[in-house]
Scaffold this active site. Structure first.
Site, PDB file in Angstrom:
ATOM      1  N   HIS A   1       0.954  -1.404  -0.125  1.00 56.22           N
ATOM      2  CA  HIS A   1      -0.075   0.050   0.077  1.00 56.22           C
ATOM      3  C   HIS A   1       0.834   1.116   0.001  1.00 56.22           C
ATOM      4  O   HIS A   1       0.294   2.150  -0.498  1.00 56.22           O
ATOM      5  CB  HIS A   1      -0.933   0.121   1.244  1.00 56.22           C
ATOM      6  CG  HIS A   1      -2.144  -1.143   1.166  1.00 56.22           C
ATOM      7  ND1 HIS A   1      -3.205  -0.902   0.296  1.00 56.22           N
ATOM      8  CD2 HIS A   1      -2.186  -2.307   1.601  1.00 56.22           C
ATOM      9  CE1 HIS A   1      -3.707  -1.965   0.412  1.00 56.22           C
ATOM     10  NE2 HIS A   1      -3.154  -2.853   1.221  1.00 56.22           N
TER      11      HIS A   1
ATOM     12  N   GLU B   1      -8.601   5.232  -6.389  1.00 57.61           N
ATOM     13  CA  GLU B   1      -7.745   5.500  -7.329  1.00 57.61           C
ATOM     14  C   GLU B   1      -8.299   6.464  -8.464  1.00 57.61           C
ATOM     15  O   GLU B   1      -7.822   6.494  -9.525  1.00 57.61           O
ATOM     16  CB  GLU B   1      -7.187   4.402  -8.065  1.00 57.61           C
ATOM     17  CG  GLU B   1      -8.177   3.396  -8.746  1.00 57.61           C
ATOM     18  CD  GLU B   1      -8.818   2.400  -7.716  1.00 57.61           C
ATOM     19  OE1 GLU B   1      -9.321   1.425  -8.463  1.00 57.61           O
ATOM     20  OE2 GLU B   1      -8.936   2.744  -6.549  1.00 57.61           O
TER      21      GLU B   1
END
Length: 672
Positions: free
Chosen positions: A518, A548
């Site tokens: 991450h 995203e």
């Protein structure tokens, strides 16, 4: 779908075993157990790692002949955690009640441990952590070290699952120090193995390898199949992060082999799922289907809903890749239905993303687009819930600090009033001394006034910072969804939205997180955000829409200029790789865009509906191969009802010409 990372609900299956080993340690009290009794408890603990049902049966006669309360607490703790491990949650609750009835601090702490383990099996990680913390507070200061080890490991595991890696590492380190003092190799192994898993998730692969090396030596010296299965499972995770596919496969196969030796069906199920996922990533879809179908049978038999969700999803993906589309969709849809019934929203969104990719790869674009739309809605809902939670937490912290400041000011005010009363009393006795005290009081008032003014200034600054935090995304510094919505509502009129909307999504972003961790994903999001800002004008509104996904609002412009802007955005993201440490990652995006109102009818619509339309264009771009921009040229709708029909069946509208799109391909990644 891999058995999800520790931050997702799916982590319950993978992480359960580490938790089982922790919670099944003998329940220590303030007084040490008799050595013979401790040896017997340790033997049952080892048995419970492989066969919880057999351990429960072994404990019943021991409970009837327990010589003292310390022994009874130890046996009941083992029984309760074994019951929870075997998904006998009602029985575990009854055992916790029996511990409460013993009415000692040690028994209370043990009862909280059992309840925490049962709550975790239900999927409520936050509540499980609360129970572990309560157990820690209830434990007497002179309690046995084994109990303290247990609680630190429980806390570390739950903190890790909740994404609080730094706190989890501190808890694991404390547990390791206790295990060394106890000279307990199994406990040292569990601590090192947990720390290694944490470092893998954080992308600290060198440190993870160091911890794994230590854990390997400990596991080999103990030579217990259950512990060896866990070691090889962790080694498989590390190999995956290191992109060593052959070792990842061998480690996953070893993990399954040792799990079969141990005989615990929950452990076998987990290792089957992990090996099946490894086969999926290697493109060995028939092997993946065979292994995962075995996991499905076990998950149904032991009533493990979380394991069943992951196994069904993996089987469905394998079937879709093999061309068995109908059966594959059936399995994945069953997994999605189970995830929603369990309120596992993050797992639900992750399943949909992988579902869409599998359907797209199989050429089933109709169902792929549908899956992408569902995933987008789920991700938005998840992001909104996360944002609200963070905002409420920030506001609660602010209110707490504000209240504390008010208390401090009140205490100072009370102190001042007391001083003034003393001054008046002294004035009656000695006037000159009273005058001096009054002067001191005035100085105190002046100092207090200045501090109150400083406190008010800090309060105003905190209010300003709270507003900024509420409007900005913490990672990228871009405006967030809340700010965008407020800004658009403020400028909305009765004539509908006029201007351009660009919705873009980082391609294959989940692979970045799964492959590199991450932290690397955060680096990609930050880099994309900066490149968007560098490409757009100051007057354009660039927003992190969620995860995203980014949204850009621009003023009205000719369609040719809009096409060139979309092309520049594609190039800006893909022209150079994103660097993170030694990694160099090629990144592309997919874009959906439109300029409103749309011809030919120029039907007025609000900005929310405009976003929905560019969202549909975005998913057409993704379904067509990604790294491209899809612009809506026209929508032939003259009424809201006609527009509803088009949005309800976008593919049909494309085929019959009611919707006209333009596709702009992106450059090859890395081309300048």
């Amino acid at each position: 779908m891999p058995l999800p990372s520790s931050r997702s609900m799916g982590a319950l299956v993978r992480c359960t075993f580490a938790f089982v080993w922790i919670a099944l340690s003998p329940a220590a009290t303030a007084a040490e157990l008799d050595p013979d009794l401790a040896s017997r408890v340790d033997a049952i603990e080892a048995q419970a790692r492989s066969n919880p049902d057999a351990a429960i049966d072994s404990l019943d006669p021991l409970l009837k002949t327990a010589p003292d309360q310390a022994s009874r607490i130890a046996f009941l703790t083992l029984k309760g955690t074994s019951q929870a491990s075997a998904n006998k949650l009602d029985a575990a609750d009854a055992t916790a009640a029996a511990l409460d009835a013993l009415a000692t601090p040690e028994a209370k702490a043990a009862a909280l441990i059992v309840r925490g383990f049962a709550v975790r099996a239900h999927g409520d990680l936050t509540r499980a952590l609360e129970l572990a913390n309560e157990a820690h507070d209830a434990l007497p200061a002179d309690a046995d070290l084994r109990q303290r080890y247990r609680l630190q490991m429980i806390r570390g595991s739950l903190l890790f699952d909740l994404g609080r890696q730094a706190d989890a590492l501190a808890a694991y380190r404390d547990a390791l120090a206790i295990a060394v003092r106890l000279r307990s190799k199994p406990r040292q192994f569990r601590a090192h193995d947990s720390i290694a898993t944490l470092f893998i998730e954080a992308g600290e692969l060198v440190r993870a390898a160091d911890e794994t090396t230590i854990a390997s030596k400990l596991a080999a010296s103990i030579d217990e199949p259950a512990l060896l299965a866990q070691f090889w499972d962790t080694r498989s995770k590390l190999a995956q992060a290191q992109k060593d596919r052959p070792l990842e496969l061998v480690a996953a196969q070893n993990a399954l082999g040792f799990a079969r030796q141990a005989g615990n069906p929950e452990r076998i199920e987990t290792m089957l799922i992990n090996l099946g996922d490894t086969y999926l990533k290697a493109g060995r879809y028939r092997d993946a289907l065979q292994i995962t179908n075995e996991a499905i049978v076990i998950a149904r038999r032991i009533s493990d809903p979380h394991g069943l969700i992951v196994a069904l999803a993996n089987a469905g993906q394998a079937e879709i890749r093999l061309g068995l589309l109908e059966q594959g969709r059936k399995n994945v849809e069953e997994a999605l239905d189970l995830a929603m019934r369990l309120d596992s929203h993050s797992m639900y969104a992750g399943l949909l993303a992988e579902y869409g990719e599998a359907l797209e790869a199989a050429g089933d674009y109709k169902h792929a687009i549908n899956a992408y739309h569902r995933e987008r809605r789920a991700s938005r809902a998840l992001a909104e819930a996360s944002r609200k939670g963070a905002l409420l937490e920030l506001d609660a912290r602010y209110q707490s600090e504000k209240k504390q400041r008010e208390i401090e000011l009140l205490n100072r005010d009370n102190a001042l009033k007391s001083a003034e009363l003393q001054n008046r009393s002294l004035q009656q006795r000695v006037w000159l001394l009273a005058a001096g005290l009054m002067l001191t009081g005035l100085l105190a008032v002046g100092l207090l006034y200045r501090r109150v003014r400083e406190a008010n200034q800090k309060l105003a600054e905190n209010n300003r910072m709270l507003k900024v935090r509420g409007e900005r995304d913490a990672l990228t510094g871009l405006f967030n969804r809340r700010y965008f919505q407020e800004a658009m509502h403020a400028r909305s009129g009765n004539e509908g939205f006029a201007g351009g909307l660009i919705l873009l999504d980082i391609d294959h972003f989940k692979r970045v997180n799964d492959t590199h961790g991450h932290a690397a994903g955060d680096a990609v999001i930050t880099a994309v955000a900066q490149r968007l800002l560098d490409t757009m004008r100051d007057s354009d509104l660039v927003v992190r829409w969620g995860g995203e996904e980014f949204l850009i609002a621009v003023g009205a412009m000719p369609i040719e200029q809009f096409d060139r802007l979309a092309g520049r955005l594609l190039h800006a993201i893909s022209s150079k790789p994103v660097r993170f440490g030694e990694l160099s990652m090629n990144i592309t995006i997919s874009i959906g865009f439109a300029s409103f109102p749309l011809p030919p009818a120029a039907l007025p619509i609000d900005w929310e509906r405009g976003i929905n339309q560019v969202d549909m264009a975005l998913y057409v771009a993704k379904a067509q191969g990604r790294n491209r921009a899809c612009g809506i040229r026209s929508i032939d709708a003259r009424t809201e009802a006609e527009l509803d029909m088009i949005e309800g069946s976008f593919e049909d509208a494309l085929r019959d010409g009611r919707v006209i799109l333009a596709m702009i391909p992106g450059d090859s990644p890395g081309s300048a």
